[in-house]
Enzyme design. Structure first.
Site, PDB file in Angstrom:
ATOM      1  N   TYR A  72       1.872 -13.081 -18.530  1.00  0.00           N
ATOM      2  CA  TYR A  72       0.539 -13.207 -19.126  1.00  0.00           C
ATOM      3  C   TYR A  72      -0.526 -13.274 -18.043  1.00  0.00           C
ATOM      4  O   TYR A  72      -1.587 -12.649 -18.157  1.00  0.00           O
ATOM      5  CB  TYR A  72       0.460 -14.460 -20.010  1.00  0.00           C
ATOM      6  N   HIS A 117       9.376 -12.164 -14.632  1.00  0.00           N
ATOM      7  CA  HIS A 117       9.353 -13.599 -14.308  1.00  0.00           C
ATOM      8  C   HIS A 117      10.203 -13.911 -13.081  1.00  0.00           C
ATOM      9  O   HIS A 117      11.406 -14.159 -13.211  1.00  0.00           O
ATOM     10  CB  HIS A 117       9.880 -14.407 -15.498  1.00  0.00           C
ATOM     11  N   GLU A 132      10.321 -16.565 -11.497  1.00  0.00           N
ATOM     12  CA  GLU A 132      10.724 -17.978 -11.499  1.00  0.00           C
ATOM     13  C   GLU A 132      12.052 -18.214 -12.218  1.00  0.00           C
ATOM     14  O   GLU A 132      12.697 -19.247 -12.034  1.00  0.00           O
ATOM     15  CB  GLU A 132       9.619 -18.844 -12.131  1.00  0.00           C
ATOM     16  N   SER A 157      16.434 -49.739 -14.639  1.00  0.00           N
ATOM     17  CA  SER A 157      17.342 -49.407 -15.742  1.00  0.00           C
ATOM     18  C   SER A 157      18.707 -48.996 -15.229  1.00  0.00           C
ATOM     19  O   SER A 157      19.657 -48.891 -15.990  1.00  0.00           O
ATOM     20  CB  SER A 157      16.752 -48.264 -16.558  1.00  0.00           C
ATOM     21  N   GLY A 158      18.784 -48.725 -13.922  1.00  0.00           N
ATOM     22  CA  GLY A 158      20.043 -48.195 -13.401  1.00  0.00           C
ATOM     23  C   GLY A 158      20.048 -46.678 -13.393  1.00  0.00           C
ATOM     24  O   GLY A 158      20.911 -46.061 -12.802  1.00  0.00           O
ATOM     25  N   GLY A 159      19.066 -46.075 -14.062  1.00  0.00           N
ATOM     26  CA  GLY A 159      18.922 -44.630 -14.040  1.00  0.00           C
ATOM     27  C   GLY A 159      18.415 -44.170 -12.682  1.00  0.00           C
ATOM     28  O   GLY A 159      18.016 -44.986 -11.845  1.00  0.00           O
ATOM     29  N   VAL A 160      18.440 -42.862 -12.470  1.00  0.00           N
ATOM     30  CA  VAL A 160      18.073 -42.317 -11.164  1.00  0.00           C
ATOM     31  C   VAL A 160      16.616 -42.635 -10.804  1.00  0.00           C
ATOM     32  O   VAL A 160      16.330 -43.101  -9.695  1.00  0.00           O
ATOM     33  CB  VAL A 160      18.282 -40.783 -11.146  1.00  0.00           C
ATOM     34  N   SER A 201      15.854 -46.322 -10.058  1.00  0.00           N
ATOM     35  CA  SER A 201      16.581 -46.753  -8.857  1.00  0.00           C
ATOM     36  C   SER A 201      15.899 -46.241  -7.592  1.00  0.00           C
ATOM     37  O   SER A 201      15.731 -46.981  -6.621  1.00  0.00           O
ATOM     38  CB  SER A 201      18.020 -46.232  -8.868  1.00  0.00           C
TER      39      SER A 201
HETATM   40  N1  GLN Z   1       2.224 -12.860 -24.613  1.00  0.00           N
HETATM   41  C1  GLN Z   1       2.309 -11.862 -23.579  1.00  0.00           C
HETATM   42  C2  GLN Z   1       3.227 -10.717 -23.985  1.00  0.00           C
HETATM   43  O1  GLN Z   1       3.861 -10.779 -25.002  1.00  0.00           O
HETATM   44  C3  GLN Z   1       2.815 -12.509 -22.324  1.00  0.00           C
HETATM   45  C4  GLN Z   1       4.230 -12.998 -22.453  1.00  0.00           C
HETATM   46  C5  GLN Z   1       4.652 -13.886 -21.307  1.00  0.00           C
HETATM   47  O2  GLN Z   1       3.843 -14.373 -20.539  1.00  0.00           O
HETATM   48  N2  GLN Z   1       5.925 -14.146 -21.231  1.00  0.00           N
HETATM   49  O3  GLN Z   1       3.321  -9.729 -23.305  1.00  0.00           O
END
Ligand code: GLN
Length: 514
Positions: A83, A169, A171, A223-226, A229
């Site tokens: 997007y 993407h 990421e 709590s002992g959780g990460v 702690s």
């Molecule tokens: N909504 C936009 C699309 O459908 C962008 C989607 C997105 O960012 N994953 O192309």
């Protein structure tokens, strides 16, 4: 502190925290802000670069999430993802519209390796796509640097202006060379030096906590959780016995966990803090008597926890600082950072205690993602066993026992869970499975043991893999491991005569079993 940073501008996509985590994995600090953030504020933060995330809208539609066109004039390198890429093109005069062929999933992209973004990336590389719209023509000034058969502009750049747009993407780990691309952006394009390192973070945090606390007193609920702690140890290293930790054992912890926490944080452990263990088991069981509804159980446990904590705090008297184990996803999700809706209010302690007399809150981990908290924990010398402890819900086993909670049922689920975890570790699967635990169903059925009829409970084993805890898939545990667990549970845990394996994914299930 003047740490170099990248800003991630959030347009509401599902992978936004992932973008920030990947950048940090490149040793570059970054923060997430909503797309509504003022341009002036962005300029003042002096980011080394900006990443625009994906989002659910179509940028050409009325009311779609947008940004100030002047953002592209700041002279700061910008990378638009999905997007964000479409919005960049649309804003700067390109054409974005509904794509004749939508792309979803792993798709081979051909990239131009002469771009700084793709310098060391293979010419044909598998990337994760998820879009309905596409960039039909890039904006004037831009050149196309990647394409697929269905996507003429899978990436574009305007090199002199340091503007980059990627339709896929990077990421998401399915994008095989995605981390390289993000690393190229932050290092080759933005010129970051990579100063986000856990050892430096820990050292600086300890120093600044020490300055802030001075000779004051601090109080921490352990709590002992990460998270709690790591927060406690960081505080202890900074201010030693000016810190008091209150550990409420609500009787809903995993087997031996209360003692393990005491071993580390108690008087015989390596940290010199004031440690108070409250054995409140009976009190919690009493409150939970006859209660079957999961939400009600959660509430009762949360409230009782706060009451117990408050009672201790009152005995201690006024303190200057209350320490909380808030981490960065809590900050983003409570609506302070990004664009995602308020999903949950902070779930660490279940709310702020009313009657604790303190002046300020210290949240030493508020900038960190979970994996970074773990790294900080190791850096601080906390035992691996504790650092790699699985996520465990605040209400503990209270919500891993379907129906009424009793001391007897807690014992059963603790034993079964301990056996399960032991066998998973023996099989060498403990680091590769996301989350796994035993839950006690509310079902009793007939069995036979030693020629005698039994009428006992069924325990359910659950194991899931998840990247983000929003979705999860059942983990494929080798059958012989499951059988071994079944055998041991039936033989060793009195009161259980059946073992089930829960195959449900999320959605439609949840990760917990309540
Ligand atoms: N909504 C936009 C699309 O459908 C962008 C989607 C997105 O960012 N994953 O192309």
């Amino acid at each position: 502190m003047n740490r170099e940073k990248i800003l991630v501008i959030d347009f509401g996509g599902q992978y936004n925290q992932l973008v920030a985590r990947r950048v940090r994995e490149c040793n570059v600090y970054c923060e997430i802000y909503s797309y509504k953030t003022d341009l002036e504020k962005i300029r003042e933060m002096k980011p080394k670069g900006i990443i625009l995330t994906g989002g659910p809208n179509s940028c050409y539609e009325e009311g779609a999430a947008a940004c100030d066109p002047a953002l592209f004039e700041l002279g700061i390198p910008i990378l638009g993802l999905c997007y964000g890429a479409q919005l960049m093109m649309h804003t700067l005069g390109g054409h974005v519209c509904i794509a004749p062929v939508r792309e979803y999933g792993k798709i081979e992209v051909t990239v131009d390796r002469s771009s700084r973004l793709f310098g060391d990336v293979s010419e044909k590389t598998i990337c994760w796509m998820s879009h309905n719209d596409y960039i039909e023509t890039a904006a004037p000034g831009f050149e196309t640097i990647a394409y697929t058969p269905d996507c003429p502009v899978a990436a574009a750049q305007w090199e002199e202006r340091q503007l980059y747009a990627i339709q896929f993407h990077p990421e998401v780990l399915h994008t095989v060379e995605g981390t390289k691309m993000l690393s190229n952006f932050v290092y080759q394009v933005c010129g970051c030096s990579g100063d986000w390192r856990m050892d430096a973070f820990v050292e600086n945090s300890i120093r600044s906590i020490r300055e802030r606390v001075g000779s004051g007193k601090a109080l921490c609920a352990l709590s002992g959780g990460v998270d709690s702690s790591v927060a406690a140890v960081m505080m202890a290293k900074a201010v030693g016995d000016q810190l008091t930790c209150v550990f409420v054992d609500h009787g809903l912890l995993r087997k031996n966990e209360g003692d393990e926490v005491e071993e580390v944080f108690g008087p015989n452990g390596p940290y010199h803090l004031n440690f108070i263990r409250v054995n409140a088991q009976e009190r919690f069981y009493e409150k939970l008597k006859g209660v079957e509804e999961p939400e009600k159980k959660r509430k009762i446990i949360g409230e009782e926890f706060i009451r117990v904590f408050e009672e201790q705090a009152k005995k201690i008297g006024a303190v200057d600082f209350l320490v909380q184990g808030t981490i960065y996803p809590d900050v983003v999700e409570s609506g302070l950072g990004g664009e995602s809706a308020v999903i949950k209010s902070h779930h660490n302690v279940g709310g702020l205690p009313d009657y604790v007399d303190f002046k300020e809150i210290i949240e030493p981990l508020r900038d960190l993602f979970k994996d970074e908290v773990r790294k900080a924990g190791l850096e601080l010398g906390i035992p691996e066993k504790l650092v790699y402890r699985q996520p465990f819900p605040g209400p503990g086993l209270g919500i891993r026992i379907v129906g009424e909670v009793t001391a007897e049922k807690v014992r059963m689920v603790q034993e079964a869970d301990a056996i399960y975890r032991e066998e998973i570790a023996k099989a060498g699967l403990d680091r590769s499975i996301g989350q796994y635990f035993a839950a006690l169903t509310n079902m009793r059925s007939v069995g036979v043991m030693g020629d005698e009829r039994t009428y006992d409970y069924a325990v359910a084993l659950r194991a899931v893999n998840t990247i983000d805890f929003m979705t999860a898939e059942t983990a494929e545990i080798p059958f012989e491991v499951l059988v071994k667990v079944m055998n041991r549970v039936i033989n060793e845990v009195k009161g259980i005569n059946r073992v089930l394996y829960d195959l449900t994914s999320k959605p439609p299930g949840t990760i917990e079993f309540e």
